[in-house]
Design an enzyme around this catalytic site. Structure first.
Site, short mmCIF file in Angstrom:
data_model
loop_
_atom_site.label_atom_id
_atom_site.label_comp_id
_atom_site.label_asym_id
_atom_site.label_seq_id
_atom_site.Cartn_x
_atom_site.Cartn_y
_atom_site.Cartn_z
N LYS A 170 -15.37 -7.15 65.50
CA LYS A 170 -14.79 -7.34 66.83
C LYS A 170 -14.57 -8.81 67.23
CE LYS A 170 -14.09 -3.21 68.12
NZ LYS A 170 -12.89 -2.92 67.35
N TYR A 195 -18.99 1.22 55.06
CA TYR A 195 -20.18 0.72 55.77
C TYR A 195 -21.35 1.60 55.36
CZ TYR A 195 -17.16 -1.86 59.09
OH TYR A 195 -16.25 -2.71 59.68
N PRO A 214 -21.30 -9.00 63.46
CA PRO A 214 -20.03 -8.68 62.80
C PRO A 214 -19.77 -7.18 62.56
CG PRO A 214 -21.56 -9.71 61.26
CD PRO A 214 -22.18 -9.82 62.61
N HIS A 239 -5.04 0.18 57.37
CA HIS A 239 -6.09 1.14 57.03
C HIS A 239 -6.20 2.21 58.11
CE1 HIS A 239 -8.63 -1.23 53.87
NE2 HIS A 239 -7.34 -1.24 53.61
P1 FAD Z 1 -13.61 -20.38 66.11
O1 FAD Z 1 -12.99 -19.65 64.98
O2 FAD Z 1 -15.04 -20.74 66.01
O3 FAD Z 1 -12.75 -21.69 66.37
C1 FAD Z 1 -13.19 -22.74 67.20
C2 FAD Z 1 -12.55 -24.03 66.74
O4 FAD Z 1 -12.93 -25.07 67.62
C3 FAD Z 1 -13.00 -24.46 65.35
O5 FAD Z 1 -11.88 -24.72 64.55
C4 FAD Z 1 -13.87 -25.69 65.59
O6 FAD Z 1 -13.77 -26.62 64.53
C5 FAD Z 1 -13.25 -26.23 66.88
N1 FAD Z 1 -14.19 -27.02 67.67
C6 FAD Z 1 -15.51 -26.81 67.90
N2 FAD Z 1 -16.03 -27.74 68.68
C7 FAD Z 1 -15.03 -28.60 68.98
C8 FAD Z 1 -14.95 -29.79 69.76
N3 FAD Z 1 -16.02 -30.25 70.40
N4 FAD Z 1 -13.76 -30.41 69.84
C9 FAD Z 1 -12.67 -29.92 69.22
N5 FAD Z 1 -12.69 -28.80 68.46
C10 FAD Z 1 -13.86 -28.15 68.35
N6 FAD Z 1 -14.24 -11.02 63.63
C11 FAD Z 1 -13.41 -9.96 63.55
O7 FAD Z 1 -12.69 -9.68 64.51
N7 FAD Z 1 -13.30 -9.19 62.41
C12 FAD Z 1 -14.07 -9.45 61.33
O8 FAD Z 1 -13.92 -8.76 60.32
C13 FAD Z 1 -15.01 -10.53 61.40
N8 FAD Z 1 -15.80 -10.83 60.36
C14 FAD Z 1 -16.59 -11.95 60.42
C15 FAD Z 1 -17.36 -12.27 59.33
C16 FAD Z 1 -18.18 -13.39 59.36
C17 FAD Z 1 -19.02 -13.71 58.16
C18 FAD Z 1 -18.21 -14.24 60.51
C19 FAD Z 1 -19.09 -15.48 60.55
C20 FAD Z 1 -17.43 -13.93 61.60
C21 FAD Z 1 -16.63 -12.78 61.58
N9 FAD Z 1 -15.84 -12.45 62.66
C22 FAD Z 1 -15.04 -11.34 62.59
C23 FAD Z 1 -15.84 -13.29 63.86
C24 FAD Z 1 -14.63 -14.22 63.94
O9 FAD Z 1 -14.52 -15.00 62.78
C25 FAD Z 1 -14.74 -15.14 65.17
O10 FAD Z 1 -15.00 -14.33 66.29
C26 FAD Z 1 -13.45 -15.94 65.41
O11 FAD Z 1 -13.35 -16.98 64.48
C27 FAD Z 1 -13.41 -16.54 66.82
O12 FAD Z 1 -12.29 -17.39 66.97
P2 FAD Z 1 -12.31 -18.61 67.98
O13 FAD Z 1 -10.98 -19.24 67.86
O14 FAD Z 1 -12.78 -18.13 69.31
O15 FAD Z 1 -13.48 -19.56 67.47
C1 DHB Z 2 -15.24 -7.70 57.44
C2 DHB Z 2 -16.17 -8.19 58.32
C3 DHB Z 2 -16.74 -7.32 59.23
O1 DHB Z 2 -17.63 -7.76 60.11
C4 DHB Z 2 -16.39 -5.99 59.27
O2 DHB Z 2 -16.97 -5.15 60.16
C5 DHB Z 2 -15.44 -5.52 58.41
C6 DHB Z 2 -14.86 -6.38 57.49
C7 DHB Z 2 -14.64 -8.62 56.46
O3 DHB Z 2 -14.96 -9.81 56.47
O4 DHB Z 2 -13.84 -8.16 55.64
#
Ligand code: FAD
Ligand code: DHB
Length: 388
Positions: free
Chosen positions: A295, A199, A291, A72
């Site tokens: 980021k 947005y 969100p 995009h």
């Molecule tokens: P997580 O994905 O939370 O992974 C952590 C892992 O650790 C999990 O699998 C969990 O099960 C495991 N865990 C937890 N505790 C333990 C334990 N005690 N022992 C062993 N394992 C454990 N980000 C973007 O960049 N772009 C987007 O468009 C975006 N949209 C989003 C939309 C929504 C609705 C949400 C909720 C989030 C969004 N995010 C977005 C954020 C993004 O999803 C997270 O920042 C990302 O998942 C972070 O990755 P992580 O690996 O740090 O943590």
């Molecule tokens: C999505 C989530 C976001 O937070 C964003 O800024 C853009 C897209 C998504 O889940 O598609």
């Protein structure tokens, strides 16, 4: 058992770090609390910065993303249904990649599975001697106690994980803001209403039109905290989206049954420092962004970049400098993404205290972004991701 790096958490941060270390010849074990199916079904992020895309390529995990991801070159910003485009390519010469976190997680899990990683359903993970030179991790697998000795522990276990909690409160500081609303998300197998993301700032609250592919759409509406999903049948969500996104988007919006629906609260959170002894935090374990601006996942990738460089440098040369600088380097980028997500959230949402004046300020700022190349370029530069 012994390994070089124990990675707690098999989300995007943990999987990507493990795969990068593997390509550099460094052993790691990933401990994940849930099942593979559970982790891969969690619908979350959808937008990747170019630097995150590059990192996935470097890890050898980019093939399907290159084929199926959607590049995009801009986004649309709307106020009360009328939109304008922020042209990333023209303004800053970069684009973003629309590729679901679910897909990225599958791709990485496929690679890790070739070496029997992660260890799923690892229960009661506990970190020991993180202050010393011989840390180890214990956990239960199928009810049996296990122990892994290692050089380093990477805490990639998200906001609710055990790693951050293993760091004494007296050596750390928390910065936090909780927003008085959440995002209600809906996923449906219908074509998106536009080629790009929209947005929208609307009197009734924020709305976002996003996608996972040209046949799968993801939409969000701002809802008050404490809202019950039961009160939001699909039709009500589609009606609300049509109002908030405006007549143009509504005319092109295909409605369909939801395949997933959830409400996510919004929070800004940073934990400093991101290192304690031999424990290094990465991703949501150390910080959360609202969100708006997409980021979260990208910051997880950026932490992994800094941590991977520091660990490989240590094993290659014995130098501690990169490890010592990790928290400082990662946080410098984290805070800029925190600022952008906070700013964009404030610009686009209706707050309880948004009175007539505050709304005029939002609309004036949106009009400024529309008319000023300099203003739009600053937005674009942050959205596509600042350089490492
Ligand atoms: P997580 O994905 O939370 O992974 C952590 C892992 O650790 C999990 O699998 C969990 O099960 C495991 N865990 C937890 N505790 C333990 C334990 N005690 N022992 C062993 N394992 C454990 N980000 C973007 O960049 N772009 C987007 O468009 C975006 N949209 C989003 C939309 C929504 C609705 C949400 C909720 C989030 C969004 N995010 C977005 C954020 C993004 O999803 C997270 O920042 C990302 O998942 C972070 O990755 P992580 O690996 O740090 O943590
Ligand atoms: C999505 C989530 C976001 O937070 C964003 O800024 C853009 C897209 C998504 O889940 O598609």
């Amino acid at each position: 058992m012994r390994t070089q790096v124990v990675i707690v958490g098999g989300g995007p941060a943990g999987l990507l770090l493990s795969q990068l270390l593997y390509t550099a010849g460094i052993d790691s074990v990933v401990l994940e609390r849930r099942t593979r199916e559970y982790v891969e079904a969690r619908i979350r992020a959808g937008v990747l910065e170019q630097v995150a895309v590059d990192l996935l390529e470097q890890a050898g995990a980019g093939a399907r993303m290159r084929r199926e991801g959607l590049s995009h070159g801009g986004v649309k910003l709307a106020s009360d249904g009328e939109w304008f485009r922020v042209d990333f390519e023209a303004l800053v010469g970069k684009s973003v990649m629309v590729y679901g976190q679910t897909e990225l997680t599958k791709d990485l899990n496929d690679l890790l599975a070739q070496r029997d990683q992660p260890i799923f359903e690892a229960e009661n993970v506990d970190l020991h001697d993180i202050d010393g030179s011989a840390p180890y991790v214990t956990y239960l697998k199928d009810g049996r106690p296990q122990r892994i000795d290692c050089d380093f522990i990477a805490g990639c276990d998200g906001y609710h994980g055990v790693s951050r909690k293993s760091i004494p409160a007296k050596t750390s500081q928390v910065f936090e803001r909780v927003y008085p609303f959440g995002w209600l998300g809906i996923l449906a197998d219908v074509p998106p209403c536009d080629q790009e993301l929209i947005y929208s700032n609307h009197e009734r609250g924020f709305a976002l039109a996003s996608m996972r592919s040209m046949t799968r759409s993801r939409y969000y509406v701002q809802v008050p905290l404490g809202e019950d999903l039961e009160d939001w049948p699909d039709e009500r969500i589609w009606d609300e989206l049509a109002l908030r996104l405006g007549p143009n988007a509504a005319a092109n919006m295909t409605r369909g049954p939801s395949i997933e629906k959830s409400i996510a609260p919004l929070r800004s959170f940073v934990f400093e420092p991101m290192r304690h002894g031999r424990l290094f935090l990465a991703g949501d374990a150390a910080h959360i962004v609202p969100p708006t601006g997409a980021k979260g996942l990208n910051l997880a990738a950026s932490d992994v970049h800094y941590l991977f460089e520091a660990i490989t440098d240590f094993y290659r040369t014995g130098a501690q400098g990169g490890l010592d600088a990790y928290s400082h380097n990662a946080l410098a980028r984290v805070w800029k993404a925190e600022r952008f997500s906070w700013w964009f959230t404030n610009l686009m949402h209706r707050f309880p205290e948004t009175d007539a004046f505050a709304r005029k300020m939002q609309l004036a700022e949106l009009d400024y972004l529309r008319r000023s190349k300099v203003g739009a370029a600053a937005m674009a530069e942050n959205y596509v991701g600042l350089p490492f």
